[in-house]
Design a protein around this motif. Structure first.
Motif, PDB file in Angstrom:
ATOM      1  N   ALA A  41       0.859  -1.180   0.000  1.00 48.02           N
ATOM      2  CA  ALA A  41       0.000   0.000   0.000  1.00 48.02           C
ATOM      3  C   ALA A  41       0.898   1.234   0.000  1.00 48.02           C
ATOM      4  O   ALA A  41       1.328   1.706   1.042  1.00 48.02           O
ATOM      5  N   VAL A  42       1.208   1.722  -1.185  1.00 50.78           N
ATOM      6  CA  VAL A  42       2.034   2.925  -1.322  1.00 50.78           C
ATOM      7  C   VAL A  42       1.109   4.124  -1.227  1.00 50.78           C
ATOM      8  O   VAL A  42       0.165   4.253  -1.996  1.00 50.78           O
ATOM      9  N   THR A  43       1.365   4.982  -0.261  1.00 51.99           N
ATOM     10  CA  THR A  43       0.507   6.149  -0.064  1.00 51.99           C
ATOM     11  C   THR A  43       1.005   7.333  -0.883  1.00 51.99           C
ATOM     12  O   THR A  43       2.132   7.337  -1.388  1.00 51.99           O
ATOM     13  N   ASP A  44       0.158   8.340  -1.003  1.00 48.72           N
ATOM     14  CA  ASP A  44       0.570   9.577  -1.680  1.00 48.72           C
ATOM     15  C   ASP A  44       1.756  10.205  -0.963  1.00 48.72           C
ATOM     16  O   ASP A  44       2.643  10.767  -1.593  1.00 48.72           O
ATOM     17  N   ARG A  45       1.764  10.090   0.355  1.00 48.84           N
ATOM     18  CA  ARG A  45       2.879  10.648   1.130  1.00 48.84           C
ATOM     19  C   ARG A  45       4.184   9.917   0.821  1.00 48.84           C
ATOM     20  O   ARG A  45       5.239  10.545   0.716  1.00 48.84           O
ATOM     21  N   ASP A  46       4.115   8.577   0.666  1.00 50.56           N
ATOM     22  CA  ASP A  46       5.302   7.808   0.281  1.00 50.56           C
ATOM     23  C   ASP A  46       5.825   8.292  -1.060  1.00 50.56           C
ATOM     24  O   ASP A  46       7.027   8.487  -1.241  1.00 50.56           O
ATOM     25  N   LEU A  47       4.903   8.475  -2.006  1.00 53.68           N
ATOM     26  CA  LEU A  47       5.293   8.899  -3.343  1.00 53.68           C
ATOM     27  C   LEU A  47       5.869  10.314  -3.335  1.00 53.68           C
ATOM     28  O   LEU A  47       6.862  10.587  -4.012  1.00 53.68           O
ATOM     29  N   ALA A  51       9.251   4.725  -3.286  1.00 55.01           N
ATOM     30  CA  ALA A  51       8.012   4.741  -2.494  1.00 55.01           C
ATOM     31  C   ALA A  51       7.653   3.336  -2.028  1.00 55.01           C
ATOM     32  O   ALA A  51       7.203   3.152  -0.890  1.00 55.01           O
ATOM     33  N   GLN A  52       7.863   2.336  -2.879  1.00 54.98           N
ATOM     34  CA  GLN A  52       7.598   0.961  -2.473  1.00 54.98           C
ATOM     35  C   GLN A  52       8.535   0.546  -1.345  1.00 54.98           C
ATOM     36  O   GLN A  52       8.126  -0.160  -0.419  1.00 54.98           O
ATOM     37  N   GLY A  53       9.783   0.982  -1.408  1.00 49.74           N
ATOM     38  CA  GLY A  53      10.724   0.698  -0.330  1.00 49.74           C
ATOM     39  C   GLY A  53      10.291   1.340   0.980  1.00 49.74           C
ATOM     40  O   GLY A  53      10.395   0.722   2.049  1.00 49.74           O
ATOM     41  N   ILE A  54       9.795   2.562   0.908  1.00 47.56           N
ATOM     42  CA  ILE A  54       9.293   3.252   2.101  1.00 47.56           C
ATOM     43  C   ILE A  54       8.092   2.483   2.673  1.00 47.56           C
ATOM     44  O   ILE A  54       8.013   2.251   3.884  1.00 47.56           O
ATOM     45  N   ALA A  55       7.171   2.078   1.798  1.00 46.57           N
ATOM     46  CA  ALA A  55       5.987   1.339   2.244  1.00 46.57           C
ATOM     47  C   ALA A  55       6.381  -0.005   2.855  1.00 46.57           C
ATOM     48  O   ALA A  55       5.815  -0.420   3.871  1.00 46.57           O
ATOM     49  N   GLY A  98       7.961  -2.485   9.978  1.00 49.16           N
ATOM     50  CA  GLY A  98       7.938  -1.859  11.303  1.00 49.16           C
ATOM     51  C   GLY A  98       6.646  -2.159  12.046  1.00 49.16           C
ATOM     52  O   GLY A  98       6.665  -2.448  13.247  1.00 49.16           O
ATOM     53  N   LEU A  99       5.522  -2.114  11.340  1.00 49.89           N
ATOM     54  CA  LEU A  99       4.242  -2.429  11.967  1.00 49.89           C
ATOM     55  C   LEU A  99       4.177  -3.891  12.387  1.00 49.89           C
ATOM     56  O   LEU A  99       3.679  -4.213  13.466  1.00 49.89           O
TER      57      LEU A  99
END
Length: 64
Positions: free
Chosen positions: A7-13, A43-47, A53-54
């Protein structure tokens, strides 16, 4: 084991595009499409990091 889409968010992008732009000198010759591919990969790496982490937090909470 099947790979689930992240789930890549707009913030990740948005953050990924900031990172990609900070790399501008070495990536100067890229087309807009290539730059977008790089931003989406970041962004996928961030997600993925957020997901891991979760999962780690859930494991720690369940073992406490």
């Amino acid at each position: 084991m099947p790979i689930k889409p992240l789930a890549v968010t707009d913030r990740d992008l948005m953050r990924a595009r900031q990172i990609e732009r900070s790399w501008t000198p070495p990536l100067k010759g890229l087309s807009c499409d290539e730059a977008e591919i790089i931003a989406r990969a970041i962004a996928q790496g961030i997600a993925e990091g957020r997901k891991q982490g979760l999962e780690l937090a859930k494991d720690l909470a369940s073992s406490a």
